[in-house]
Design a protein around this motif. Sequence first.
Motif, PDB file in Angstrom:
ATOM      1  N   LEU A   1       0.827  -1.201   0.000  1.00  0.00           N
ATOM      2  CA  LEU A   1       0.000   0.000   0.000  1.00  0.00           C
ATOM      3  C   LEU A   1       0.865   1.256   0.000  1.00  0.00           C
ATOM      4  O   LEU A   1       0.600   2.211  -0.734  1.00  0.00           O
ATOM      5  CB  LEU A   1      -0.942  -0.005   1.214  1.00  0.00           C
ATOM      6  N   TYR A   2       1.912   1.252   0.816  1.00  0.00           N
ATOM      7  CA  TYR A   2       2.819   2.401   0.878  1.00  0.00           C
ATOM      8  C   TYR A   2       3.482   2.650  -0.473  1.00  0.00           C
ATOM      9  O   TYR A   2       3.615   3.798  -0.908  1.00  0.00           O
ATOM     10  CB  TYR A   2       3.880   2.179   1.958  1.00  0.00           C
ATOM     11  N   ALA A   3       3.878   1.572  -1.145  1.00  0.00           N
ATOM     12  CA  ALA A   3       4.555   1.703  -2.440  1.00  0.00           C
ATOM     13  C   ALA A   3       3.571   2.013  -3.566  1.00  0.00           C
ATOM     14  O   ALA A   3       3.993   2.314  -4.685  1.00  0.00           O
ATOM     15  CB  ALA A   3       5.326   0.421  -2.751  1.00  0.00           C
ATOM     16  N   GLY A   4       2.269   1.931  -3.295  1.00  0.00           N
ATOM     17  CA  GLY A   4       1.275   2.223  -4.312  1.00  0.00           C
ATOM     18  C   GLY A   4       1.231   1.194  -5.428  1.00  0.00           C
ATOM     19  O   GLY A   4       0.971   1.525  -6.577  1.00  0.00           O
ATOM     20  N   LEU A   5       1.463  -0.051  -5.076  1.00  0.00           N
ATOM     21  CA  LEU A   5       1.502  -1.109  -6.080  1.00  0.00           C
ATOM     22  C   LEU A   5       0.096  -1.462  -6.560  1.00  0.00           C
ATOM     23  O   LEU A   5      -0.878  -1.327  -5.818  1.00  0.00           O
ATOM     24  CB  LEU A   5       2.152  -2.357  -5.485  1.00  0.00           C
ATOM     25  N   ASP A   6       0.012  -1.964  -7.801  1.00  0.00           N
ATOM     26  CA  ASP A   6      -1.274  -2.482  -8.285  1.00  0.00           C
ATOM     27  C   ASP A   6      -1.558  -3.798  -7.557  1.00  0.00           C
ATOM     28  O   ASP A   6      -0.704  -4.332  -6.856  1.00  0.00           O
ATOM     29  CB  ASP A   6      -1.262  -2.661  -9.801  1.00  0.00           C
TER      30      ASP A   6
ATOM     31  N   GLY B   1       1.086  -6.068  -5.573  1.00  0.00           N
ATOM     32  CA  GLY B   1       0.889  -6.043  -4.131  1.00  0.00           C
ATOM     33  C   GLY B   1       0.733  -7.432  -3.550  1.00  0.00           C
ATOM     34  O   GLY B   1       1.292  -7.745  -2.485  1.00  0.00           O
TER      35      GLY B   1
END
Length: 160
Positions: A38-43, A47
């Motif tokens: 979530l922090y890295a903003g992954l799809d 994720g």
Amino acid sequence: MSSEEHYSTPLERTGGGVPIYSKHHFLLSVAVGLAAGLYAGLDLLAGLGWVAFAAVVGVGIDFDHFLVAWYNTGDPRAIRYCLANPRAVFTDQASIFHEYELGKLDRLLSHVLIGGPLVAVLWVLAPALAALAAVTLWVHVVADLIQDIRDVRGSGGSLG
């Protein structure tokens, strides 16, 4: 204690709290993977990959317990026990190791000796995964330390 006797439950053995087993490390590792993704903003797919990676690292590091027990005793008894009783790995982890096979400090030292080089190698190959592995292993060791402190205090031992 004979070579075929096993502990009573860890709670009875130490007077401590709920022991940290693979299922607990799995849940903690999944939480780390989710937070990192979530922090890295992954799809979603990436994720889920991070969650799976964190879970494998967070639970997989405990396989070193078998090597430590073998080293300490010169006998792979715990490995043979799990191969003969595979359900114990999931349903009765307290029965796997005898008290004299695996000490708290042995276990923590082996985690650090394996985790450090693992993170270093990953750093060269994939720095983001190295960071995820480092945080996952840190959470694992902290959980083990918290439980070890509870066990020592529960048994009336000194931490100093």
